[in-house]
Design a protein around this motif. Sequence first.
Motif, PDB file in Angstrom:
ATOM      1  N   PRO A  11       2.853 -24.805  25.778  1.00 43.41           N
ATOM      2  CA  PRO A  11       2.248 -26.108  25.496  1.00 43.41           C
ATOM      3  C   PRO A  11       0.779 -26.082  25.928  1.00 43.41           C
ATOM      4  CG  PRO A  11       4.209 -26.259  26.923  1.00 43.41           C
ATOM      5  CD  PRO A  11       3.742 -24.849  26.937  1.00 43.41           C
ATOM      6  N   VAL A  12      -0.119 -26.136  24.964  1.00 39.65           N
ATOM      7  CA  VAL A  12      -1.545 -26.044  25.274  1.00 39.65           C
ATOM      8  C   VAL A  12      -2.303 -27.215  24.626  1.00 39.65           C
ATOM      9  CG1 VAL A  12      -1.556 -23.564  25.668  1.00 39.65           C
ATOM     10  CG2 VAL A  12      -1.886 -24.388  23.345  1.00 39.65           C
ATOM     11  N   ALA A  13      -1.619 -28.361  24.556  1.00 38.84           N
ATOM     12  CA  ALA A  13      -2.215 -29.510  23.872  1.00 38.84           C
ATOM     13  C   ALA A  13      -2.797 -30.539  24.833  1.00 38.84           C
ATOM     14  CB  ALA A  13      -1.161 -30.163  22.972  1.00 38.84           C
ATOM     15  N   LEU A  15      -5.385 -32.334  27.574  1.00 41.30           N
ATOM     16  CA  LEU A  15      -6.825 -32.583  27.434  1.00 41.30           C
ATOM     17  C   LEU A  15      -7.654 -31.819  28.464  1.00 41.30           C
ATOM     18  CD1 LEU A  15      -6.619 -36.412  26.711  1.00 41.30           C
ATOM     19  CD2 LEU A  15      -7.183 -34.599  25.070  1.00 41.30           C
ATOM     20  N   GLY A  16      -7.012 -31.354  29.531  1.00 33.87           N
ATOM     21  CA  GLY A  16      -7.725 -30.583  30.557  1.00 33.87           C
ATOM     22  C   GLY A  16      -8.861 -31.367  31.178  1.00 33.87           C
ATOM     23  N   THR A  17      -8.597 -32.640  31.486  1.00 32.21           N
ATOM     24  CA  THR A  17      -9.695 -33.510  31.949  1.00 32.21           C
ATOM     25  C   THR A  17     -10.286 -33.051  33.286  1.00 32.21           C
ATOM     26  OG1 THR A  17      -8.073 -34.987  32.955  1.00 32.21           O
ATOM     27  CG2 THR A  17      -8.860 -35.578  30.756  1.00 32.21           C
ATOM     28  N   ARG A  18      -9.472 -32.334  34.087  1.00 32.35           N
ATOM     29  CA  ARG A  18      -9.995 -31.934  35.402  1.00 32.35           C
ATOM     30  C   ARG A  18     -11.089 -30.869  35.286  1.00 32.35           C
ATOM     31  NH1 ARG A  18      -4.489 -30.556  38.186  1.00 32.35           N
ATOM     32  NH2 ARG A  18      -3.895 -30.388  35.993  1.00 32.35           N
ATOM     33  N   LYS A  28      -8.630 -25.485  27.959  1.00 34.02           N
ATOM     34  CA  LYS A  28      -8.438 -25.027  29.350  1.00 34.02           C
ATOM     35  C   LYS A  28      -7.826 -23.627  29.393  1.00 34.02           C
ATOM     36  CE  LYS A  28      -5.008 -27.121  31.601  1.00 34.02           C
ATOM     37  NZ  LYS A  28      -4.296 -28.149  32.394  1.00 34.02           N
ATOM     38  N   PRO A 109      -1.322 -36.426  22.911  1.00 36.85           N
ATOM     39  CA  PRO A 109      -0.810 -35.883  24.177  1.00 36.85           C
ATOM     40  C   PRO A 109       0.173 -36.850  24.854  1.00 36.85           C
ATOM     41  CG  PRO A 109      -3.075 -36.629  24.474  1.00 36.85           C
ATOM     42  CD  PRO A 109      -2.715 -36.887  23.032  1.00 36.85           C
ATOM     43  N   LEU A 110       1.428 -36.849  24.355  1.00 36.08           N
ATOM     44  CA  LEU A 110       2.411 -37.823  24.849  1.00 36.08           C
ATOM     45  C   LEU A 110       3.227 -37.279  26.019  1.00 36.08           C
ATOM     46  CD1 LEU A 110       3.713 -39.276  21.446  1.00 36.08           C
ATOM     47  CD2 LEU A 110       1.948 -40.203  22.967  1.00 36.08           C
ATOM     48  N   GLY A 111       2.870 -36.090  26.493  1.00 35.70           N
ATOM     49  CA  GLY A 111       3.568 -35.537  27.661  1.00 35.70           C
ATOM     50  C   GLY A 111       4.140 -34.159  27.381  1.00 35.70           C
ATOM     51  N   LEU A 112       4.486 -33.452  28.468  1.00 34.72           N
ATOM     52  CA  LEU A 112       4.978 -32.081  28.346  1.00 34.72           C
ATOM     53  C   LEU A 112       6.309 -32.011  27.591  1.00 34.72           C
ATOM     54  CD1 LEU A 112       4.762 -29.094  29.059  1.00 34.72           C
ATOM     55  CD2 LEU A 112       5.689 -29.618  31.331  1.00 34.72           C
ATOM     56  N   ALA A 115       5.534 -32.274  24.032  1.00 34.70           N
ATOM     57  CA  ALA A 115       4.901 -31.034  23.538  1.00 34.70           C
ATOM     58  C   ALA A 115       5.984 -29.985  23.235  1.00 34.70           C
ATOM     59  CB  ALA A 115       3.907 -30.504  24.562  1.00 34.70           C
ATOM     60  N   LEU A 132       3.711 -22.532  31.118  1.00 32.96           N
ATOM     61  CA  LEU A 132       2.460 -23.280  31.219  1.00 32.96           C
ATOM     62  C   LEU A 132       1.391 -22.307  31.705  1.00 32.96           C
ATOM     63  CD1 LEU A 132       3.576 -26.639  32.872  1.00 32.96           C
ATOM     64  CD2 LEU A 132       3.864 -25.827  30.527  1.00 32.96           C
ATOM     65  N   PRO A 133       0.446 -21.967  30.821  1.00 35.79           N
ATOM     66  CA  PRO A 133      -0.510 -20.905  31.166  1.00 35.79           C
ATOM     67  C   PRO A 133      -1.407 -21.236  32.354  1.00 35.79           C
ATOM     68  CG  PRO A 133      -0.560 -21.398  28.817  1.00 35.79           C
ATOM     69  CD  PRO A 133       0.249 -22.467  29.462  1.00 35.79           C
ATOM     70  N   ASP A 134      -1.575 -22.541  32.641  1.00 36.42           N
ATOM     71  CA  ASP A 134      -2.454 -22.850  33.779  1.00 36.42           C
ATOM     72  C   ASP A 134      -1.744 -22.637  35.120  1.00 36.42           C
ATOM     73  OD1 ASP A 134      -0.881 -25.018  33.226  1.00 36.42           O
ATOM     74  OD2 ASP A 134      -2.450 -26.525  33.494  1.00 36.42           O
TER      75      ASP A 134
HETATM   76  P1  UTP Z   1      -1.446 -31.104  32.762  1.00 38.17           P
HETATM   77  O1  UTP Z   1      -0.657 -32.075  33.532  1.00 38.17           O
HETATM   78  O2  UTP Z   1      -2.141 -30.031  33.532  1.00 38.17           O
HETATM   79  O3  UTP Z   1      -2.490 -31.906  31.859  1.00 38.17           O
HETATM   80  O4  UTP Z   1      -0.466 -30.447  31.690  1.00 38.17           O
HETATM   81  P2  UTP Z   1      -3.800 -31.412  31.117  1.00 38.17           P
HETATM   82  O5  UTP Z   1      -4.171 -32.435  30.118  1.00 38.17           O
HETATM   83  O6  UTP Z   1      -3.632 -30.016  30.584  1.00 38.17           O
HETATM   84  O7  UTP Z   1      -4.913 -31.333  32.280  1.00 38.17           O
HETATM   85  P3  UTP Z   1      -5.623 -32.507  33.125  1.00 38.17           P
HETATM   86  O8  UTP Z   1      -4.605 -32.974  34.126  1.00 38.17           O
HETATM   87  O9  UTP Z   1      -6.098 -33.582  32.181  1.00 38.17           O
HETATM   88  O10 UTP Z   1      -6.787 -31.787  33.764  1.00 38.17           O
HETATM   89  C1  UTP Z   1       0.389 -29.382  32.006  1.00 38.17           C
HETATM   90  C2  UTP Z   1       0.603 -28.534  30.775  1.00 38.17           C
HETATM   91  O11 UTP Z   1       1.228 -29.280  29.740  1.00 38.17           O
HETATM   92  C3  UTP Z   1       0.450 -29.267  28.567  1.00 38.17           C
HETATM   93  C4  UTP Z   1      -0.959 -28.923  29.018  1.00 38.17           C
HETATM   94  O12 UTP Z   1      -1.693 -28.312  27.977  1.00 38.17           O
HETATM   95  C5  UTP Z   1      -0.691 -27.989  30.194  1.00 38.17           C
HETATM   96  O13 UTP Z   1      -0.418 -26.655  29.756  1.00 38.17           O
HETATM   97  N1  UTP Z   1       0.565 -30.579  27.922  1.00 38.17           N
HETATM   98  C6  UTP Z   1       0.541 -31.725  28.672  1.00 38.17           C
HETATM   99  C7  UTP Z   1       0.709 -30.677  26.546  1.00 38.17           C
HETATM  100  O14 UTP Z   1       0.717 -29.633  25.830  1.00 38.17           O
HETATM  101  N2  UTP Z   1       0.842 -31.902  25.975  1.00 38.17           N
HETATM  102  C8  UTP Z   1       0.832 -33.034  26.701  1.00 38.17           C
HETATM  103  O15 UTP Z   1       0.969 -34.121  26.104  1.00 38.17           O
HETATM  104  C9  UTP Z   1       0.675 -32.939  28.085  1.00 38.17           C
END
Ligand code: UTP
Length: 292
Positions: A11-13, A15-18, A28, A109-112, A115, A132-134
């Motif tokens: 899941p790489v969708a 926003l990576g706001t941090r 990200k 981005p409705l949540g993991l 996704a 989760l690659p991060d």
């Molecule tokens: P995070 O909680 O780290 O959110 O998602 P994020 O948007 O990537 O980063 P921040 O918190 O805004 O900085 C954990 C994983 O779930 C994926 C993210 O891409 C990440 O790999 N994810 C999360 C989705 O693919 N879709 C979503 O709706 C939410």
Amino acid sequence: MTRSIRKAVFPVAGLGTRFLPATKAVPKELLPVLDKPLIQYAVEEACDAGIETIILVTRGDKQAISQHFARDDALEAFLEQKGSKAVLERVRAILPSGIEVLEATQEQPLGLGHAVLCASKLVGNEPFAVILPDDMIRSDGPGALRQMVDIYEQCGHSVVAVEQIPIEDASRYGVAAVEENSRGLLEIQTVVEKPAPEDAPSNLGVVGRYVLSGEIFELLRHLGTGAGGEIQLTDGIARLMDIDTVLAHPFEGQRFDCGSRFGLVQATLEYAMADDELAAQIETFLAARTRT
Ligand code: UTP
């Protein structure tokens, strides 16, 4: 007989706001640790675990990740002509031969959990992995996903990676209470997404590796929103526990939370110190820095 795990969902969708503004145009998962992006470490871990199909769940505008895994004949021809053999090898090794990369789109981005659900058609009705690659996991022995696939192959139950977390961080994780069974495996009794520290059922945090039964898709489809107004994978796993045992695996290896700035710096430093070319330079640099 248990079915082998052939597909992994990434899941790489998010926003990576941090990491904004770095993640405004660059996903990200393409941020690097040394010379490889996070997604590549994750795909390598998956391939080592026997995965044959990589399913990227992207925002639709994240083609940069697919592009990273696509063959680039012009670049390869250029490197070949220049005689840059080592670099050419590294470019060719990005995706081992025989590995297929597919893409599903998560429109919002409705949540993991949502996704993962977006990958349901591409996964079909079979057990699969989620990475989760991060959450980067460095291991000297078998990778974290390999360890989990081995457990799945032994017992046929879904497996979730866990590690001990400081209780004050509970609200950043799914938190699982477990009981050891007669085979020494940890069976999850309850799992809660982002509990307040005082409500956490244990100090075992769920981290970004899962081996899941295909039955989870039907459960996710009927799930409402959970913590943070998102469709949570943890809530789907809690439902899965109603129909089958779900195991927790305290993996061997070191995890870096590369979704945070500190985690990305930690990972970079750790990988640099394990790199023959860089270790001595970093040591000299840090020693000089502490002297000033
Ligand atoms: P995070 O909680 O780290 O959110 O998602 P994020 O948007 O990537 O980063 P921040 O918190 O805004 O900085 C954990 C994983 O779930 C994926 C993210 O891409 C990440 O790999 N994810 C999360 C989705 O693919 N879709 C979503 O709706 C939410």
